[in-house]
Scaffold this motif. Structure first.
Motif, PDB file in Angstrom:
ATOM      1  N   THR A   1       0.822  -1.219   0.000  1.00  0.00           N
ATOM      2  CA  THR A   1       0.000   0.000   0.000  1.00  0.00           C
ATOM      3  C   THR A   1       0.856   1.269   0.000  1.00  0.00           C
ATOM      4  OG1 THR A   1      -1.850  -1.093   1.100  1.00  0.00           O
ATOM      5  CG2 THR A   1      -1.753   1.296   1.273  1.00  0.00           C
TER       6      THR A   1
ATOM      7  N   GLN B   1      -8.044   0.738  -4.535  1.00  0.00           N
ATOM      8  CA  GLN B   1      -9.344   0.594  -3.867  1.00  0.00           C
ATOM      9  C   GLN B   1      -9.924  -0.792  -4.134  1.00  0.00           C
ATOM     10  OE1 GLN B   1     -12.239   3.715  -4.479  1.00  0.00           O
ATOM     11  NE2 GLN B   1     -13.560   2.903  -2.859  1.00  0.00           N
TER      12      GLN B   1
ATOM     13  N   LYS C   1      -8.396  -3.502  -4.398  1.00  0.00           N
ATOM     14  CA  LYS C   1      -7.765  -4.454  -3.482  1.00  0.00           C
ATOM     15  C   LYS C   1      -8.422  -4.397  -2.100  1.00  0.00           C
ATOM     16  CE  LYS C   1      -3.397  -5.269  -1.353  1.00  0.00           C
ATOM     17  NZ  LYS C   1      -2.058  -4.802  -1.066  1.00  0.00           N
ATOM     18  N   TYR C   2      -8.728  -3.198  -1.655  1.00  0.00           N
ATOM     19  CA  TYR C   2      -9.351  -3.053  -0.337  1.00  0.00           C
ATOM     20  C   TYR C   2     -10.785  -3.574  -0.324  1.00  0.00           C
ATOM     21  CZ  TYR C   2      -5.404  -0.966   1.889  1.00  0.00           C
ATOM     22  OH  TYR C   2      -4.165  -0.795   2.442  1.00  0.00           O
TER      23      TYR C   2
ATOM     24  N   THR D   1     -10.605  -7.208   0.005  1.00  0.00           N
ATOM     25  CA  THR D   1     -10.250  -7.582   1.378  1.00  0.00           C
ATOM     26  C   THR D   1     -11.473  -7.498   2.290  1.00  0.00           C
ATOM     27  OG1 THR D   1      -8.049  -6.683   0.983  1.00  0.00           O
ATOM     28  CG2 THR D   1      -8.633  -7.095   3.280  1.00  0.00           C
TER      29      THR D   1
ATOM     30  N   ASP E   1     -16.921  -0.548   4.235  1.00  0.00           N
ATOM     31  CA  ASP E   1     -16.852  -0.083   2.856  1.00  0.00           C
ATOM     32  C   ASP E   1     -17.032   1.440   2.801  1.00  0.00           C
ATOM     33  OD1 ASP E   1     -16.478  -0.831   0.135  1.00  0.00           O
ATOM     34  OD2 ASP E   1     -18.571  -0.222  -0.198  1.00  0.00           O
TER      35      ASP E   1
ATOM     36  N   ILE F   1     -13.756   3.072   4.138  1.00  0.00           N
ATOM     37  CA  ILE F   1     -12.647   2.966   3.176  1.00  0.00           C
ATOM     38  C   ILE F   1     -12.950   3.845   1.952  1.00  0.00           C
ATOM     39  CG2 ILE F   1     -11.429   1.350   1.624  1.00  0.00           C
ATOM     40  CD1 ILE F   1     -10.636   0.993   4.569  1.00  0.00           C
TER      41      ILE F   1
ATOM     42  N   MET G   1      -6.064   2.943   7.069  1.00  0.00           N
ATOM     43  CA  MET G   1      -6.971   1.895   6.570  1.00  0.00           C
ATOM     44  C   MET G   1      -6.741   0.558   7.278  1.00  0.00           C
ATOM     45  SD  MET G   1      -7.685   2.646   2.573  1.00  0.00           S
ATOM     46  CE  MET G   1      -6.016   2.624   1.929  1.00  0.00           C
ATOM     47  N   SER G   2      -5.490   0.199   7.551  1.00  0.00           N
ATOM     48  CA  SER G   2      -5.326  -1.117   8.194  1.00  0.00           C
ATOM     49  C   SER G   2      -5.904  -1.131   9.607  1.00  0.00           C
ATOM     50  CB  SER G   2      -3.884  -1.636   8.148  1.00  0.00           C
ATOM     51  OG  SER G   2      -2.984  -0.666   8.517  1.00  0.00           O
TER      52      SER G   2
ATOM     53  N   LEU H   1      -9.680  -1.596   9.258  1.00  0.00           N
ATOM     54  CA  LEU H   1     -10.025  -2.997   8.962  1.00  0.00           C
ATOM     55  C   LEU H   1      -9.922  -3.867  10.212  1.00  0.00           C
ATOM     56  CD1 LEU H   1      -8.181  -3.612   5.534  1.00  0.00           C
ATOM     57  CD2 LEU H   1     -10.596  -3.081   5.898  1.00  0.00           C
TER      58      LEU H   1
END
Ligand code: ASP
Ligand code: MG
Length: 439
Positions: free
Chosen positions: A40, A67, A69-70, A73, A88, A91, A121-122, A125
């Motif tokens: 990332t 995006q 990819k996220y 995930t 969602d 993000i 972002m991590s 999540l």
């Protein structure tokens, strides 16, 4: 309390995030520091590169790909539709910000704001996953408690005061999730602790809360006795002193960022390097009082340039070396190794941005030669000079290889030799065999 830092590969997929969630929920009080998912930060850097070049189209295409990819995930990670929708949205807001920043004049303030989004972002999540699985956790926004001063150094008093305040506000919460790498600077702008800086965050947090231990979770089971990419029979090093770990980190062992070591060392907090992919492995413990009189590990640093200045005027001249060093000081280029004789000095550098200027200035002092594509091989351990025999073993191991420079005695912790790039693997292999013969 312990600090547990997970690097990019440790949180690099939905499956990994689930694994980490299990590891951190161990019934103890933990502060969990997360890096951005692997790839990332590099992608965010790429987006910024496009924006500096005013190539908004390529920047936005890259934003879309990231995006995607996220989004994937999110689908892989959560089971309830409510959580999927909620995360969602969060993000999507981050990517909305990236697109917004892409549309206006691009400055370094925007760049640093973009680079911060990976860690943000991590933690979104992870926190949502813990919530979905019924684990209570508190998100500590790093931007509220990590600040750097005018020199770009972490303001440790500010960190200590504000982090402890946030923790106190959370009552008896057990699990804290926070972002590595990012911070605010003295102007109040979003900034960062430089690439790989999450280890530094973990160490600063450890020092601020006087943690019992700082754990750096990565994708290898500890620091190895040599580089496993080049040497077959390496083993994880069980324990190292902070000084030994620092030498290894500076000389190319990618496992631990060098900046991480000082705060832990000064506060006497052990640092344990562990493997997310094999959590039961022992890893490497770095602390203040490890075993003495042993050689611990070997590391190699590539892309080294060596510059020799030779002048008979150096003989008995007390200001010759200071004139040489002044040249490097002028262009802010650090020197790694030095070897001197009465009439010459060789130094190595790894940043060659100002090589031309350096050589040009040194030519006023003596005859200058430059060799590029060299490698420093650094043997680390308790190499205090009364411990006899270690340096002889190292030198003997490379008897068939042309050695350009040897440096020993600068610290109590290393012997370094400089060889050509093409001799690196052979040198590493020979030294490994000589120092760690198979039992
Ligand atoms: N995500 C940042 C980087 O890739 C910080 C870190 O991982 O330590 O450099
Ligand atoms: Mg890292």
């Amino acid at each position: 309390m312990k600090v547990m830092k997970f690097g990019g590969t440790s949180v690099g997929s939905a499956e990994q995030i689930k694994k980490v969630a299990k590891l951190i929920n161990d019934g103890e009080r933990n502060i969990v520091v997360l890096s951005a998912m692997s790839g990332t930060t590099n992608t965010l850097v790429e987006i910024c590169d496009y924006l500096y070049k005013e190539n908004v189209v390529s920047a936005k295409e890259t934003i879309n790909m990231l995006q995607q990819k996220y989004v994937q995930t999110i689908y892989d990670l959560y089971s309830s539709q409510d959580t999927i929708d909620d995360v969602d949205n969060q993000i999507d807001a981050v990517f909305g910000l990236l697109r917004y920043l892409a549309d206006y004049d691009f400055t370094s303030v925007d760049e640093r704001e973009i680079l911060a989004q990976g860690e943000i972002m991590s933690t979104i999540l992870m926190n949502a996953y813990l919530k979905e699985t019924g684990v209570e956790s508190v998100l500590l926004p790093t931007l509220e408690y990590v600040r750097t001063d005018e020199d770009g150094d972490p303001d440790v008093d500010f960190i200590e005061e504000n982090l402890n305040r946030l923790i106190a506000e959370a009552g008896d919460a057990k699990l804290f999730i926070t972002q590595g790498y990012i911070c605010k600077n003295y102007l109040g702008e979003i900034d960062n602790l430089k690439r790989g800086g999450s280890d530094y965050t973990a160490s600063l947090i450890g020092a601020a809360v006087k943690a019992d231990e700082i754990q750096i979770w990565t994708d290898i089971d500890g620091m190895h006795s040599s580089d496993p990419r080049y040497v077959n029979s390496t083993h994880p090093v069980e324990s190292l002193s902070f000084e030994e770990a620092a030498e290894l980190a500076y000389f190319g062992a990618k496992v631990l960022h060098p900046t991480c070591i000082l705060p832990a060392k000064l506060n006497n907090i052990p640092v344990r390097i562990l493997n997310t992919m094999a959590p039961e492995a022992k890893g490497t413990l770095i602390y203040n009082f490890p075993p003495h009189k042993t050689v611990k590990a070997v590391a190699a640093k590539d892309n080294i340039t060596v510059i020799k200045v030779y002048s008979s005027r150096m003989f008995q001249a007390y200001d010759f070396l200071s004139q040489v060093f002044e040249v490097f000081e002028k262009v802010k280029t650090p020197i790694d190794l030095i070897a001197t004789s009465e009439v010459g000095v060789s130094v190595t550098i790894d940043n060659t941005t100002y090589l031309h200027e350096i050589v040009d200035r040194l030519m006023n002092l003596g005859k200058v030669t430059v060799d590029e594509d060299m490698v420093i091989i650094c043997v680390v351990g308790d190499l205090e000079w009364h411990n006899i025999g270690f340096e002889a073993k190292v030198v003997d191991a490379v008897r068939d290889i042309p050695v350009r420079m040897i440096s020993y005695g600068g610290s109590n912790y290393n012997v370094s030799i400089l060889v050509r790039k093409e001799d690196k693997v052979k040198a590493l292999d020979n030294i490994n065999k000589a120092l760690f013969p198979a039992e």
